[in-house]
Design a protein around this motif. Sequence first.
Motif, PDB file in Angstrom:
ATOM      1  N   MET A   7     -17.452 -58.547 -30.999  1.00 15.69           N
ATOM      2  CA  MET A   7     -17.865 -57.663 -29.905  1.00 15.69           C
ATOM      3  C   MET A   7     -17.979 -56.199 -30.315  1.00 15.69           C
ATOM      4  SD  MET A   7     -16.167 -58.938 -26.400  1.00 15.69           S
ATOM      5  CE  MET A   7     -16.563 -60.505 -25.685  1.00 15.69           C
ATOM      6  N   PRO A   8     -17.050 -55.663 -31.115  1.00 13.94           N
ATOM      7  CA  PRO A   8     -17.175 -54.241 -31.486  1.00 13.94           C
ATOM      8  C   PRO A   8     -18.473 -53.907 -32.227  1.00 13.94           C
ATOM      9  CG  PRO A   8     -14.939 -55.002 -31.893  1.00 13.94           C
ATOM     10  CD  PRO A   8     -15.758 -56.226 -31.569  1.00 13.94           C
ATOM     11  N   THR A   9     -18.961 -54.808 -33.053  1.00 18.56           N
ATOM     12  CA  THR A   9     -20.225 -54.560 -33.753  1.00 18.56           C
ATOM     13  C   THR A   9     -21.351 -54.396 -32.746  1.00 18.56           C
ATOM     14  OG1 THR A   9     -19.501 -55.814 -35.693  1.00 18.56           O
ATOM     15  CG2 THR A   9     -21.879 -55.497 -35.422  1.00 18.56           C
ATOM     16  N   ALA A  10     -21.440 -55.333 -31.809  1.00 16.98           N
ATOM     17  CA  ALA A  10     -22.504 -55.274 -30.800  1.00 16.98           C
ATOM     18  C   ALA A  10     -22.333 -54.069 -29.883  1.00 16.98           C
ATOM     19  CB  ALA A  10     -22.533 -56.567 -29.995  1.00 16.98           C
ATOM     20  N   ALA A  11     -21.100 -53.772 -29.497  1.00 17.16           N
ATOM     21  CA  ALA A  11     -20.856 -52.647 -28.587  1.00 17.16           C
ATOM     22  C   ALA A  11     -21.264 -51.321 -29.221  1.00 17.16           C
ATOM     23  CB  ALA A  11     -19.392 -52.611 -28.174  1.00 17.16           C
ATOM     24  N   GLY A  12     -20.977 -51.166 -30.506  1.00 14.95           N
ATOM     25  CA  GLY A  12     -21.363 -49.933 -31.187  1.00 14.95           C
ATOM     26  C   GLY A  12     -22.865 -49.758 -31.258  1.00 14.95           C
ATOM     27  N   ILE A  13     -23.571 -50.861 -31.451  1.00 12.68           N
ATOM     28  CA  ILE A  13     -25.029 -50.780 -31.543  1.00 12.68           C
ATOM     29  C   ILE A  13     -25.658 -50.590 -30.169  1.00 12.68           C
ATOM     30  CG2 ILE A  13     -27.125 -52.041 -32.176  1.00 12.68           C
ATOM     31  CD1 ILE A  13     -25.506 -53.275 -34.511  1.00 12.68           C
ATOM     32  N   ALA A  16     -31.546 -52.880 -25.762  1.00 13.15           N
ATOM     33  CA  ALA A  16     -30.318 -52.596 -25.017  1.00 13.15           C
ATOM     34  C   ALA A  16     -29.977 -53.747 -24.073  1.00 13.15           C
ATOM     35  CB  ALA A  16     -30.460 -51.284 -24.243  1.00 13.15           C
ATOM     36  N   ALA A  17     -30.971 -54.247 -23.369  1.00 13.29           N
ATOM     37  CA  ALA A  17     -30.734 -55.343 -22.426  1.00 13.29           C
ATOM     38  C   ALA A  17     -30.325 -56.631 -23.141  1.00 13.29           C
ATOM     39  CB  ALA A  17     -31.983 -55.579 -21.586  1.00 13.29           C
ATOM     40  N   ALA A  18     -30.859 -56.859 -24.337  1.00 15.17           N
ATOM     41  CA  ALA A  18     -30.485 -58.050 -25.109  1.00 15.17           C
ATOM     42  C   ALA A  18     -29.025 -57.965 -25.546  1.00 15.17           C
ATOM     43  CB  ALA A  18     -31.401 -58.205 -26.321  1.00 15.17           C
ATOM     44  N   ILE A  42     -26.670 -56.266 -24.095  1.00 18.50           N
ATOM     45  CA  ILE A  42     -25.861 -56.417 -22.886  1.00 18.50           C
ATOM     46  C   ILE A  42     -25.774 -57.897 -22.503  1.00 18.50           C
ATOM     47  CG2 ILE A  42     -25.732 -55.916 -20.410  1.00 18.50           C
ATOM     48  CD1 ILE A  42     -27.138 -53.190 -21.142  1.00 18.50           C
ATOM     49  N   GLY A  43     -26.900 -58.588 -22.564  1.00 15.31           N
ATOM     50  CA  GLY A  43     -26.934 -60.000 -22.193  1.00 15.31           C
ATOM     51  C   GLY A  43     -26.135 -60.896 -23.113  1.00 15.31           C
ATOM     52  N   HIS A  44     -26.059 -60.535 -24.378  1.00 16.52           N
ATOM     53  CA  HIS A  44     -25.337 -61.358 -25.350  1.00 16.52           C
ATOM     54  C   HIS A  44     -23.863 -61.003 -25.483  1.00 16.52           C
ATOM     55  CE1 HIS A  44     -28.641 -63.637 -26.900  1.00 16.52           C
ATOM     56  NE2 HIS A  44     -29.268 -62.619 -27.454  1.00 16.52           N
ATOM     57  N   GLY A  45     -23.490 -59.804 -25.129  1.00 17.03           N
ATOM     58  CA  GLY A  45     -22.149 -59.296 -25.421  1.00 17.03           C
ATOM     59  C   GLY A  45     -20.999 -60.193 -25.027  1.00 17.03           C
ATOM     60  N   ALA A  46     -21.017 -60.713 -23.819  1.00 20.07           N
ATOM     61  CA  ALA A  46     -19.904 -61.539 -23.341  1.00 20.07           C
ATOM     62  C   ALA A  46     -19.826 -62.882 -24.047  1.00 20.07           C
ATOM     63  CB  ALA A  46     -20.025 -61.755 -21.838  1.00 20.07           C
ATOM     64  N   ASN A  47     -20.879 -63.273 -24.751  1.00 16.32           N
ATOM     65  CA  ASN A  47     -20.902 -64.564 -25.434  1.00 16.32           C
ATOM     66  C   ASN A  47     -20.430 -64.485 -26.880  1.00 16.32           C
ATOM     67  OD1 ASN A  47     -21.959 -65.880 -23.152  1.00 16.32           O
ATOM     68  ND2 ASN A  47     -23.986 -65.127 -23.673  1.00 16.32           N
ATOM     69  N   LEU A  48     -20.068 -63.290 -27.339  1.00 20.29           N
ATOM     70  CA  LEU A  48     -19.567 -63.115 -28.703  1.00 20.29           C
ATOM     71  C   LEU A  48     -18.057 -63.323 -28.750  1.00 20.29           C
ATOM     72  CD1 LEU A  48     -21.554 -59.902 -29.638  1.00 20.29           C
ATOM     73  CD2 LEU A  48     -21.852 -62.169 -30.682  1.00 20.29           C
ATOM     74  N   THR A  49     -17.569 -63.654 -29.945  1.00 18.70           N
ATOM     75  CA  THR A  49     -16.123 -63.724 -30.124  1.00 18.70           C
ATOM     76  C   THR A  49     -15.558 -62.311 -30.064  1.00 18.70           C
ATOM     77  OG1 THR A  49     -16.317 -63.569 -32.530  1.00 18.70           O
ATOM     78  CG2 THR A  49     -16.224 -65.810 -31.580  1.00 18.70           C
ATOM     79  N   ARG A  50     -14.308 -62.223 -29.776  1.00 21.08           N
ATOM     80  CA  ARG A  50     -13.641 -60.925 -29.679  1.00 21.08           C
ATOM     81  C   ARG A  50     -13.792 -60.142 -30.990  1.00 21.08           C
ATOM     82  NH1 ARG A  50      -7.920 -60.441 -26.905  1.00 21.08           N
ATOM     83  NH2 ARG A  50      -9.322 -60.543 -25.145  1.00 21.08           N
ATOM     84  N   GLN A  51     -13.776 -60.836 -32.111  1.00 17.20           N
ATOM     85  CA  GLN A  51     -13.900 -60.191 -33.423  1.00 17.20           C
ATOM     86  C   GLN A  51     -15.255 -59.511 -33.597  1.00 17.20           C
ATOM     87  OE1 GLN A  51     -13.808 -62.991 -36.653  1.00 17.20           O
ATOM     88  NE2 GLN A  51     -13.736 -61.408 -38.219  1.00 17.20           N
TER      89      GLN A  51
END
Length: 168
Positions: free
Chosen positions: A117-123, A102-104, A106-115
């Motif tokens: 982000m939804p994959t990471a947010a869902g997981i 979960a922390a990983a 969260i830490g990576h989320g802002a560094n993803l492209t907008r396209q």
Amino acid sequence: AVGEASAARPSRAQDVRIFNSLLLLEYLQEAFYAEAAAAGVLKGELRRFADVVGGHERRHVAALRAVLGGEAREKPTFRFDDAVRSEAKFVAAALTLEETAAAAYIGHGANLTRQRMPTAAGIVAVEARHAAWIRDFAGRLPAPNAADPARSPSEVRKTLERTGFVRS
């Protein structure tokens, strides 16, 4: 080891680095729950947890591999030893893995492209539920904070190295 992703402007190349870093965590969790279930030590609700969460981790692996395509990292080998041979050690290891995942994310989320982000947010939403569920088994408050902290790639790598689970 978990690769470092820079805090540079999001890009497709950075998405690949980040998702491969997260894929290692998902491979690790998938293997951990499969081996724990196969060991036959877990009973009742704890066995149900391992089965349900293991299924989720398999789907997380599939989702990340689908996004990465031919750029997906290979699955390394793992060794869990005592972590899957007793309920108490399983709970401790699962707690470490779920909170780290979960922390990983969260830490990576802002560094993803907008396209991506939804994959990471869902997981990450599901990883946080896993962490809360295993915290309850550990006798800890499922949601002790109003917000969970992020972990940098180097912090995640150090945690994984401390477990000794990743072999290659």
